[in-house]
Structures are given as C-alpha cells and as structure tokens.
Design an enzyme around this catalytic site. Structure first.
Site, PDB file in Angstrom:
ATOM      1  N   GLU A 116      27.236  49.356  53.428  1.00 12.20           N
ATOM      2  CA  GLU A 116      27.200  49.567  51.973  1.00 12.20           C
ATOM      3  C   GLU A 116      27.507  51.012  51.630  1.00 12.20           C
ATOM      4  O   GLU A 116      26.994  51.939  52.260  1.00 12.20           O
ATOM      5  CB  GLU A 116      25.816  49.178  51.458  1.00 12.20           C
ATOM      6  CG  GLU A 116      25.846  48.415  50.166  1.00 12.20           C
ATOM      7  CD  GLU A 116      26.547  47.070  50.283  1.00 12.20           C
ATOM      8  OE1 GLU A 116      27.734  47.003  49.898  1.00 12.20           O
ATOM      9  OE2 GLU A 116      25.932  46.098  50.743  1.00 12.20           O
ATOM     10  N   HIS A 117      28.361  51.161  50.616  1.00  9.25           N
ATOM     11  CA  HIS A 117      28.822  52.488  50.180  1.00  9.25           C
ATOM     12  C   HIS A 117      29.508  53.231  51.332  1.00  9.25           C
ATOM     13  O   HIS A 117      29.504  54.461  51.365  1.00  9.25           O
ATOM     14  CB  HIS A 117      27.671  53.316  49.582  1.00  9.25           C
ATOM     15  CG  HIS A 117      27.265  52.826  48.217  1.00  9.25           C
ATOM     16  ND1 HIS A 117      27.646  53.453  47.059  1.00  9.25           N
ATOM     17  CD2 HIS A 117      26.550  51.741  47.837  1.00  9.25           C
ATOM     18  CE1 HIS A 117      27.149  52.790  46.014  1.00  9.25           C
ATOM     19  NE2 HIS A 117      26.489  51.746  46.463  1.00  9.25           N
ATOM     20  N   GLY A 149      28.623  40.035  36.738  1.00  6.00           N
ATOM     21  CA  GLY A 149      27.692  41.163  36.636  1.00  6.00           C
ATOM     22  C   GLY A 149      26.587  41.145  37.673  1.00  6.00           C
ATOM     23  O   GLY A 149      25.698  41.986  37.654  1.00  6.00           O
ATOM     24  N   ALA A 150      26.631  40.194  38.608  1.00 11.03           N
ATOM     25  CA  ALA A 150      25.563  40.081  39.608  1.00 11.03           C
ATOM     26  C   ALA A 150      25.865  40.897  40.856  1.00 11.03           C
ATOM     27  O   ALA A 150      25.051  40.974  41.769  1.00 11.03           O
ATOM     28  CB  ALA A 150      25.358  38.617  39.987  1.00 11.03           C
ATOM     29  N   GLY A 151      27.071  41.482  40.929  1.00 13.60           N
ATOM     30  CA  GLY A 151      27.446  42.231  42.130  1.00 13.60           C
ATOM     31  C   GLY A 151      28.062  41.337  43.190  1.00 13.60           C
ATOM     32  O   GLY A 151      28.028  41.655  44.374  1.00 13.60           O
ATOM     33  N   ASP A 168      35.757  44.895  48.056  1.00 11.85           N
ATOM     34  CA  ASP A 168      35.706  43.629  47.324  1.00 11.85           C
ATOM     35  C   ASP A 168      37.082  42.967  47.284  1.00 11.85           C
ATOM     36  O   ASP A 168      37.221  41.755  47.490  1.00 11.85           O
ATOM     37  CB  ASP A 168      35.197  43.865  45.891  1.00 11.85           C
ATOM     38  CG  ASP A 168      33.895  44.647  45.867  1.00 11.85           C
ATOM     39  OD1 ASP A 168      33.221  44.725  46.915  1.00 11.85           O
ATOM     40  OD2 ASP A 168      33.559  45.198  44.806  1.00 11.85           O
TER      41      ASP A 168
END
Ligand code: GLA
Length: 386
Positions: A34-35, A121-123, A171
């Site tokens: 992540e990130h 909008g939930a990721g 993504d």
C-alpha cells in the site's frame, strides 16, 4: 439479471437493435503493498468479480454517446472537440479519449449503455473499472492492439491530468491485466507482472478474500494522499534516489537516526512494505496462507503506526477480523483514511466470519459494515461480440 444482460437489454430498448459488443473491466482489492505504487515499488492486488459493463456499437462520426444506468444520465461528447465540463462520470470517459489521442491514436466514435456494481467511493476502484472499460471500447471500435500495461498508463494519465486525481498505477494496472484465479505482483517501475495463486489452507481447503467496508469515507482528492506522496518524495530526495524503491533496508537503518521522525516513519513504511509484498508473493507461490496472513497483519501495523493512514473504524474492523477463527490475516486496503479492509479467510469458515465481524463491528462502532466475498477475476475484456 446479470449486469451483462441488463446493459444488453437497455441497449436493445434504446437503439432498437443488439449491441455489436460488450466490454467489461473490474474493480480491485489490494492484498498487500500500500502506497508503494507511486514510490516505484511493488503491489499485489487482484481484480474482483465486480466491475463495469458496457454494451456498444461504433458510430461513423466522432461522437461518443453513453447512457449510464447507474446515474440515469446520458452524456455526449465529440472526439474532435474534447472539453471539460463540470466534474462527473463522463470526465473519466473523456479523459481516456484525450489520453489516447494525445498519444497518437486515431479514435472512432461509439454509442452505448453502461452499468456497474463496484461500490463507488469505497476504495475498490470503480473509476479504474470505468477507465479500462472505456479504453477497451475505444480499442475495439478503433481497431488497435490491446496492450494492458500501455492502456493502464494512459488511464492513469487520464485520471492524473484530465480528472485531476493524483493516483499511482496500481488500480489501472490490475483492472487492465488481472487474471481469474490469481493476484498479480506488479513492479510499478517496469510494469512487469507475475501471476500468483491464492494459497490453500493447511487442510487443503481453499481460502477466500473478504472485503470489509467500514462505510467510513475519505476521498482521494483529499490532501492527505498528496501529502503522503510529498513526504515520500522528500525521503527519496534525502537518500539521493529517484524513488523510495531504491532505498534498501540497510541503507535506511544506517540513516534512520538522521531523518526527522515523520520522514523516518513514512520511509520505513514504504521500504518495509515493499519487502513484505515480495515476501507475500513468495508465500503465495509456496502455498503458505499462514505467512501471507502474518504479512498482512504486519502491513496493517505499519500503515497504522508509521504511515498513519488508518482511522478508528479501520483499526476496529481489522482487530475484529484478525480475532476470528479461520482468519489468516487482515489489513486496511486502498488509499486509507476510511473505506475497506481485506481479510484472508479459510473457505469453510467464511459464513461464520462474515456474521461475527458484521455483528461485532456494529456493536463497537454503531455502523453497519458492507462485506463482499470476492473471486479473483479477469482484467478488462471483450465478453460478447456480434
Ligand atoms: C489509491 C491509489 C493507488 C494507490 C493506493 C494506495 O488506491 O489510486 O494508486 O496509491 O491508493 O496503495
């Protein structure tokens, strides 16, 4: 009715004929990493069995006309005269057209109907699903070769420069290149990919990936995401390298005391997360669900304490999930500050897991979670053609 049938029927009603093709692109969940994407590092997402379906036919002119069943709106734009209007879903389609044309593609117009089931909008990357389905549509009607990595790059460009969201490549890449039954280890610098299967449980049963939506929200456009990016860039600059991907753990440890505490925590997350992600891919190849789960748990701690991108509800959700019988590991997933966690769960324990997590999360937060048990699925594809 499946969403495929729904868009085909709606197309038939609107145009009085069957569509010439149906394309689909999925949302995603990230198992670990992540990130790390905008630090040129490693991510390990999978495409999920939720996505965006688009039934369409080519047009003879430069017009693109799309009806969204979800929004109950039709949007029209012209390829020779792309202009921003007020923000909204159609900007993603225009952004793809813009990015492809900027890169020399000669595009044809088309018209169609679309519908999706990635919660917005939930990721879970409903926007990447829309981008890649649009790229697929243009690829089919304009007849150029599909290159998943290239299409992911153009989609990211569209999102960065046309829509104005400063996301990394993860993504778009997984929505373009996912494969059923697998997660995908992505090197976000080279875009090399490696398919990895979900590991079985020790008793030979399968494992399931369960998405746990806290229903708390914080958009990506928010400054916190960009702030993390800047902090990572500052850390890379300190080490004199293009990206934190280039800093080894021993280099980091040697310098750690010289970094200010905030930069030290941010860099530590990214550098250790890259290692965890590579180890997670190995664990999956070795059919080691226990190790994968442990790495997911460690990733959550790193995001909570060092990268500071969790919120109270995510921490509650992850603790509840980790405490359940049959859960190998759990962590927040996606951009953070709200949205979803992901858990790896023994297939035969999934039903009990879902009920227990749902009840306990509600008791502790007063919020009703949304829970999705997901199948690793294919990336953007043509699913029907006449
Ligand atoms: C969002 C971005 C991705 C990635 C993740 C964090 O989903 O769109 O590019 O940075 O956050 O891993």
């Amino acid at each position: 009715m499946s969403l495929q049938a729904k868009v085909v029927n709606a197309f038939q009603d609107k145009f009085g004929t069957a569509p010439s093709l149906v394309v689909q692109a999925p949302g995603r969940v990230n198992l670990i990493g992540e990130h790390t994407d905008y630090n040129d590092g490693f991510v390990l997402p999978m495409a999920i069995d939720r996505g965006l379906w688009l039934a369409l036919r080519p047009r003879e002119d430069d017009q693109v006309s799309v009806h969204s069943l979800d929004f109950g709106q039709t949007a029209v734009f012209h390829l020779n005269n792309l202009q921003h209007t007020k923000s909204g879903w159609v900007e993603y389609l225009k952004g793809i057209a813009w990015a492809l044309q900027e890169n020399g593609y000669a595009l044809r117009g088309w018209e169609g109907v679309m519908a999706g089931n990635v919660p917005k909008g939930a990721g879970l990357s409903s926007s990447a699903a829309l981008e890649l389905a649009t790229a697929r549509a243009f690829q089919q009607v304009s007849d150029f070769t599909w290159n998943a990595a290239q299409m992911a790059r153009f989609s990211q460009l569209a999102e960065n420069k046309w829509v104005g969201v400063n996301c990394g490549i993860m993504d778009q890449m997984i929505s373009a290149a996912g494969q059923a039954g697998h997660a995908l280890l992505i090197d976000c610098r080279s875009l090399d990919t490696q398919l990895v299967p979900l590991p079985p449980a020790l008793d030979g049963s399968g494992t399931a990936v369960v998405i746990l939506d806290t229903t708390t929200r914080r958009g990506l456009v928010d400054s916190a995401y960009n702030e993390r990016r800047q902090q990572c860039e500052a850390a890379a600059a300190y080490f004199g390298v293009p990206a934190l991907r280039d800093v080894s753990i021993s280099q980091f440890l040697a310098e750690a005391d010289n970094l200010d505490p905030l930069t030290r925590r941010r860099a530590k997350h990214v550098i250790t997360e890259n290692l965890r992600t590579l180890n997670a891919a190995k664990a999956m190849q070795n059919a080691d669900a226990a190790l994968l789960g442990q790495l997911m748990n460690e990733s959550h701690i790193s995001m909570r304490d060092d990268f500071e991108i969790t919120n109270h509800e995510l921490n509650v959700m992850v603790s509840i999930a980790q405490a359940q019988d049959g859960c190998f590991g759990a962590r927040m997933t996606g951009g953070g500050f709200g949205g979803c966690a992901v858990a790896l769960v023994h297939e035969e324990k999934v039903a009990g897991f879902v009920t227990a997590v749902s009840d306990q999360y509600h008791d502790q937060t007063g919020l009703g979670p949304k829970i999705y048990v997901c199948q690793p699925s294919d990336g953007a594809s043509v699913i029907a053609q006449n």
